[in-house]
Design a protein around this motif. Structure first.
Motif, PDB file in Angstrom:
ATOM      1  N   LYS A  40       0.828  -1.207   0.000  1.00  0.00           N
ATOM      2  CA  LYS A  40       0.000   0.000   0.000  1.00  0.00           C
ATOM      3  C   LYS A  40       0.857   1.249   0.000  1.00  0.00           C
ATOM      4  O   LYS A  40       0.482   2.291  -0.528  1.00  0.00           O
ATOM      5  CB  LYS A  40      -0.915   0.006   1.239  1.00  0.00           C
ATOM      6  N   ALA A  41       2.005   1.170   0.621  1.00  0.00           N
ATOM      7  CA  ALA A  41       2.915   2.317   0.684  1.00  0.00           C
ATOM      8  C   ALA A  41       3.717   2.501  -0.585  1.00  0.00           C
ATOM      9  O   ALA A  41       4.464   3.460  -0.724  1.00  0.00           O
ATOM     10  CB  ALA A  41       3.873   2.150   1.873  1.00  0.00           C
ATOM     11  N   GLY A  42       3.549   1.554  -1.555  1.00  0.00           N
ATOM     12  CA  GLY A  42       4.235   1.705  -2.832  1.00  0.00           C
ATOM     13  C   GLY A  42       5.335   0.692  -3.063  1.00  0.00           C
ATOM     14  O   GLY A  42       5.995   0.701  -4.090  1.00  0.00           O
ATOM     15  N   GLY A  43       5.528  -0.242  -2.072  1.00  0.00           N
ATOM     16  CA  GLY A  43       6.539  -1.269  -2.252  1.00  0.00           C
ATOM     17  C   GLY A  43       7.937  -0.676  -2.342  1.00  0.00           C
ATOM     18  O   GLY A  43       8.204   0.438  -1.918  1.00  0.00           O
ATOM     19  N   LYS A 126      -6.830   8.997 -13.199  1.00  0.00           N
ATOM     20  CA  LYS A 126      -7.276   8.338 -11.953  1.00  0.00           C
ATOM     21  C   LYS A 126      -6.284   7.256 -11.535  1.00  0.00           C
ATOM     22  O   LYS A 126      -5.970   7.095 -10.338  1.00  0.00           O
ATOM     23  CB  LYS A 126      -8.665   7.741 -12.182  1.00  0.00           C
ATOM     24  N   GLU A 127      -5.790   6.486 -12.501  1.00  0.00           N
ATOM     25  CA  GLU A 127      -4.834   5.432 -12.201  1.00  0.00           C
ATOM     26  C   GLU A 127      -3.559   6.000 -11.571  1.00  0.00           C
ATOM     27  O   GLU A 127      -2.986   5.421 -10.660  1.00  0.00           O
ATOM     28  CB  GLU A 127      -4.476   4.679 -13.486  1.00  0.00           C
ATOM     29  N   ARG A 128      -3.109   7.139 -12.068  1.00  0.00           N
ATOM     30  CA  ARG A 128      -1.848   7.741 -11.582  1.00  0.00           C
ATOM     31  C   ARG A 128      -2.016   8.402 -10.228  1.00  0.00           C
ATOM     32  O   ARG A 128      -1.071   8.454  -9.436  1.00  0.00           O
ATOM     33  CB  ARG A 128      -1.364   8.782 -12.603  1.00  0.00           C
ATOM     34  N   PHE A 129      -3.215   8.922  -9.949  1.00  0.00           N
ATOM     35  CA  PHE A 129      -3.437   9.645  -8.698  1.00  0.00           C
ATOM     36  C   PHE A 129      -4.473   8.933  -7.823  1.00  0.00           C
ATOM     37  O   PHE A 129      -5.190   9.592  -7.058  1.00  0.00           O
ATOM     38  CB  PHE A 129      -3.908  11.073  -8.984  1.00  0.00           C
ATOM     39  N   ALA A 130      -4.525   7.621  -7.935  1.00  0.00           N
ATOM     40  CA  ALA A 130      -5.583   6.833  -7.280  1.00  0.00           C
ATOM     41  C   ALA A 130      -5.752   7.114  -5.790  1.00  0.00           C
ATOM     42  O   ALA A 130      -6.867   7.212  -5.294  1.00  0.00           O
ATOM     43  CB  ALA A 130      -5.330   5.344  -7.503  1.00  0.00           C
ATOM     44  N   ARG A 131      -4.657   7.238  -5.057  1.00  0.00           N
ATOM     45  CA  ARG A 131      -4.757   7.414  -3.601  1.00  0.00           C
ATOM     46  C   ARG A 131      -4.593   8.867  -3.159  1.00  0.00           C
ATOM     47  O   ARG A 131      -4.468   9.144  -1.968  1.00  0.00           O
ATOM     48  CB  ARG A 131      -3.713   6.532  -2.908  1.00  0.00           C
ATOM     49  N   ARG A 132      -4.602   9.771  -4.126  1.00  0.00           N
ATOM     50  CA  ARG A 132      -4.437  11.196  -3.786  1.00  0.00           C
ATOM     51  C   ARG A 132      -5.789  11.901  -3.988  1.00  0.00           C
ATOM     52  O   ARG A 132      -6.018  12.596  -4.973  1.00  0.00           O
ATOM     53  CB  ARG A 132      -3.326  11.811  -4.630  1.00  0.00           C
ATOM     54  N   LEU A 168     -13.566   9.479 -11.917  1.00  0.00           N
ATOM     55  CA  LEU A 168     -12.597   9.747 -10.849  1.00  0.00           C
ATOM     56  C   LEU A 168     -12.889   8.945  -9.590  1.00  0.00           C
ATOM     57  O   LEU A 168     -12.092   8.928  -8.656  1.00  0.00           O
ATOM     58  CB  LEU A 168     -12.582  11.240 -10.507  1.00  0.00           C
ATOM     59  N   GLY A 169     -14.053   8.295  -9.577  1.00  0.00           N
ATOM     60  CA  GLY A 169     -14.428   7.511  -8.404  1.00  0.00           C
ATOM     61  C   GLY A 169     -15.089   8.342  -7.321  1.00  0.00           C
ATOM     62  O   GLY A 169     -15.148   7.932  -6.152  1.00  0.00           O
ATOM     63  N   ILE A 170     -15.600   9.517  -7.696  1.00  0.00           N
ATOM     64  CA  ILE A 170     -16.269  10.408  -6.734  1.00  0.00           C
ATOM     65  C   ILE A 170     -17.768  10.116  -6.760  1.00  0.00           C
ATOM     66  O   ILE A 170     -18.379  10.053  -7.831  1.00  0.00           O
ATOM     67  CB  ILE A 170     -15.997  11.880  -7.087  1.00  0.00           C
ATOM     68  N   SER A 171     -18.367   9.945  -5.619  1.00  0.00           N
ATOM     69  CA  SER A 171     -19.783   9.592  -5.533  1.00  0.00           C
ATOM     70  C   SER A 171     -20.682  10.736  -5.990  1.00  0.00           C
ATOM     71  O   SER A 171     -20.261  11.897  -6.028  1.00  0.00           O
ATOM     72  CB  SER A 171     -20.141   9.211  -4.096  1.00  0.00           C
ATOM     73  N   LYS A 172     -21.919  10.400  -6.325  1.00  0.00           N
ATOM     74  CA  LYS A 172     -22.892  11.413  -6.741  1.00  0.00           C
ATOM     75  C   LYS A 172     -23.142  12.423  -5.627  1.00  0.00           C
ATOM     76  O   LYS A 172     -23.287  13.623  -5.886  1.00  0.00           O
ATOM     77  CB  LYS A 172     -24.218  10.741  -7.131  1.00  0.00           C
ATOM     78  N   HIS A 254      -6.957  21.783   0.472  1.00  0.00           N
ATOM     79  CA  HIS A 254      -6.481  22.766  -0.500  1.00  0.00           C
ATOM     80  C   HIS A 254      -5.136  23.384  -0.120  1.00  0.00           C
ATOM     81  O   HIS A 254      -4.771  24.435  -0.640  1.00  0.00           O
ATOM     82  CB  HIS A 254      -7.528  23.877  -0.671  1.00  0.00           C
ATOM     83  N   HIS A 255      -4.399  22.731   0.769  1.00  0.00           N
ATOM     84  CA  HIS A 255      -3.099  23.269   1.179  1.00  0.00           C
ATOM     85  C   HIS A 255      -2.139  23.214  -0.018  1.00  0.00           C
ATOM     86  O   HIS A 255      -1.805  22.124  -0.510  1.00  0.00           O
ATOM     87  CB  HIS A 255      -2.530  22.462   2.344  1.00  0.00           C
ATOM     88  N   PRO A 256      -1.670  24.360  -0.510  1.00  0.00           N
ATOM     89  CA  PRO A 256      -0.855  24.414  -1.738  1.00  0.00           C
ATOM     90  C   PRO A 256       0.400  23.548  -1.708  1.00  0.00           C
ATOM     91  O   PRO A 256       0.658  22.795  -2.642  1.00  0.00           O
ATOM     92  CB  PRO A 256      -0.500  25.906  -1.846  1.00  0.00           C
ATOM     93  N   ASP A 257       1.178  23.638  -0.626  1.00  0.00           N
ATOM     94  CA  ASP A 257       2.437  22.894  -0.547  1.00  0.00           C
ATOM     95  C   ASP A 257       2.197  21.387  -0.582  1.00  0.00           C
ATOM     96  O   ASP A 257       2.928  20.642  -1.243  1.00  0.00           O
ATOM     97  CB  ASP A 257       3.207  23.263   0.728  1.00  0.00           C
ATOM     98  N   LYS A 258       1.176  20.930   0.120  1.00  0.00           N
ATOM     99  CA  LYS A 258       0.872  19.502   0.145  1.00  0.00           C
ATOM    100  C   LYS A 258       0.447  19.017  -1.241  1.00  0.00           C
ATOM    101  O   LYS A 258       0.880  17.956  -1.702  1.00  0.00           O
ATOM    102  CB  LYS A 258      -0.246  19.226   1.154  1.00  0.00           C
ATOM    103  N   LEU A 259      -0.390  19.802  -1.922  1.00  0.00           N
ATOM    104  CA  LEU A 259      -0.876  19.415  -3.244  1.00  0.00           C
ATOM    105  C   LEU A 259       0.259  19.363  -4.261  1.00  0.00           C
ATOM    106  O   LEU A 259       0.299  18.475  -5.115  1.00  0.00           O
ATOM    107  CB  LEU A 259      -1.967  20.388  -3.705  1.00  0.00           C
ATOM    108  N   VAL A 260       1.182  20.309  -4.177  1.00  0.00           N
ATOM    109  CA  VAL A 260       2.325  20.321  -5.100  1.00  0.00           C
ATOM    110  C   VAL A 260       3.191  19.090  -4.874  1.00  0.00           C
ATOM    111  O   VAL A 260       3.668  18.458  -5.827  1.00  0.00           O
ATOM    112  CB  VAL A 260       3.159  21.610  -4.927  1.00  0.00           C
ATOM    113  N   SER A 261       3.397  18.710  -3.624  1.00  0.00           N
ATOM    114  CA  SER A 261       4.212  17.535  -3.323  1.00  0.00           C
ATOM    115  C   SER A 261       3.553  16.255  -3.817  1.00  0.00           C
ATOM    116  O   SER A 261       4.225  15.250  -4.075  1.00  0.00           O
ATOM    117  CB  SER A 261       4.466  17.430  -1.819  1.00  0.00           C
ATOM    118  N   GLN A 262       2.221  16.282  -3.980  1.00  0.00           N
ATOM    119  CA  GLN A 262       1.495  15.108  -4.462  1.00  0.00           C
ATOM    120  C   GLN A 262       1.423  15.049  -5.986  1.00  0.00           C
ATOM    121  O   GLN A 262       1.051  14.013  -6.536  1.00  0.00           O
ATOM    122  CB  GLN A 262       0.068  15.108  -3.899  1.00  0.00           C
TER     123      GLN A 262
END
Length: 290
Positions: A40-43, A126-132, A168-172, A254-262
Motif C-alpha cells: 500500500k505504501a508503494g513497495g 485516476k490510475e496515476r493519482f488513485a490514492r491522492r 474519478l471515483g467520486i460519488s454522486k 487545499h493546502h498548496p504545498d501539500k498538493l504540489v508535493s502530491q
C-alpha cells in the motif's frame, strides 16, 4: 519470511513442536499483513521515487487538466469566446509563458477534437493519482470552474462533469457537494469584484475615504452569513463546531504545498492559494459574526 522464522524459533522455545507450528502460523500471518501494508505504501518502488516521478505526475496533471477543460468547453458544439477567455485567464493566473503556455493551449485544443477520449484521459489520470483524493477533487473543481466561466452551467456541461466525477471515483453525493460549494465560491468572487468596484467609485467620489479620515472599509462587507456557510459546504443550521471542522478539512484539502508535493503543477499553486483564501475569508467572517 522473517516473521515465519522468528515465530517458529520463539514457538519452539516455549512449546517445542506444537509451539513451533503455532509460531510458524502466527509468523505467516504477520508477514502477510506486513506485505500488504508495504504494498500500500508503494513497495520497493517508493524508495526510488524522486523528482522525476513528481515531474511526471505534474506533467500528467497539467495536460489532462487542460485537455478535459477543452472537451468541456466544446460540449455545446462550439467553444464560446467566454470559454476561450476563461482558459486564457486561467493560464495568466498560472503565469504561463512561452513553451508552457503553448503546451497548455495544445492540450486544450486536443480536448476539442472529435477523437478526444474523455474516458481514457480521466481513467489514466485516476490510475496515476488513485490514492491522492485531494488532487482528484481539485481536478474536478477546475473542470467545474471552466464550465462555470460564463456564469451558467449548461445541461451538456453538467452531464460531462458528472461523467468526469464518476470516472474519478467520486460519488454522486460528493459531486453534488463539490458543485454546490463551488457555486458559492463563484458567487462570492463575483460579489467581491462588485464590492471592490463600488468602493473604488465611492473613494473617488468622496473625501471621507481618504487616508487618515477615520473611515475604513469593513472586512466582511462583501459577504453574508449564508454565503460564508455555503462556501464551507454548510447550511444555515450549522453549529460552531461544524464550522470549525469543515474549515479545517477544506484547508487541509487545499493546502498548496501539500498538493504540489502530491503532483499538482507548481504553476497551479496560485489556484490552491486562492481557494484557501476564500475558505479563510468565510471562516473569519463567521468567527466575527458569532
Amino acid at each position: 519470511m522473517w516473521g515465519k522464522i522468528l515465530g517458529a524459533c520463539f514457538g519452539f522455545m516455549f512449546g517445542r513442536i506444537i509451539g513451533l507450528f503455532i509460531g510458524l502460523y502466527l509468523g505467516h500471518m504477520f508477514d502477510k499483513s506486513l506485505k500488504q501494508n508495504f504494498d500500500k505504501a508503494g513497495g520497493f518502488s517508493s524508495l526510488f521515487k524522486g523528482d522525476d516521478d513528481i515531474n511526471q505526475r505534474q506533467a500528467l496533471f497539467f495536460t489532462s487538466c487542460f485537455g478535459v477543460m477543452g472537451h468541456i468547453a466544446k460540449s455545446n458544439g462550439r467553444v464560446s469566446e467566454t470559454h476561450i477567455r476563461a482558459a486564457s485567464l486561467f493560464m495568466d493566473e498560472m503565469g504561463l509563458t512561452s513553451d508552457d503556455r503553448k503546451e497548455a493551449q495544445d492540450a486544450f485544443k486536443a480536448g476539442k477534437d472529435a477523437d478526444f477520449s474523455l474516458k481514457e484521459t480521466v481513467f489514466d489520470f485516476k490510475e496515476r493519482f488513485a490514492r491522492r483524493h485531494d488532487l482528484l477533487q481539485l481536478f474536478l473543481e477546475i473542470q467545474i470552474q471552466m464550465a462555470f466561466s460564463d456564469g451558467v452551467l449548461a445541461a451538456q456541461e453538467k452531464e460531462l462533469l458528472q461523467e468526469v466525477s464518476k470516472l474519478l471515483g467520486i460519488s454522486k453525493t460528493h459531486f453534488a457537494f463539490v458543485l454546490k460549494r463551488y457555486q458559492a465560491e463563484f458567487s462570492f468572487r463575483q460579489q467581491q469584484q462588485r464590492y471592490q468596484q463600488q468602493q473604488q467609485r465611492q473613494q473617488g467620489q468622496s473625501s471621507s475615504y481618504r487616508e487618515g479620515s477615520g473611515h475604513h472599509v469593513p472586512a466582511n462587507s462583501g459577504m453574508s452569513r449564508t454565503q460564508a456557510l455555503a462556501l464551507l459546504g454548510l447550511n444555515n443550521e450549522a453549529s460552531e463546531r461544524e464550522v470549525k471542522v469543515a474549515y479545517r478539512k477544506l484547508m487541509a484539502q487545499h493546502h498548496p504545498d501539500k498538493l504540489v508535493s502530491q503532483g499538482l503543477p507548481k504553476h497551479m499553486m496560485e489556484l490552491a492559494v486562492k481557494k484557501s483564501q476564500d475558505i479563510q475569508a468565510a471562516y473569519e467572517y463567521l468567527k466575527k459574526a458569532a
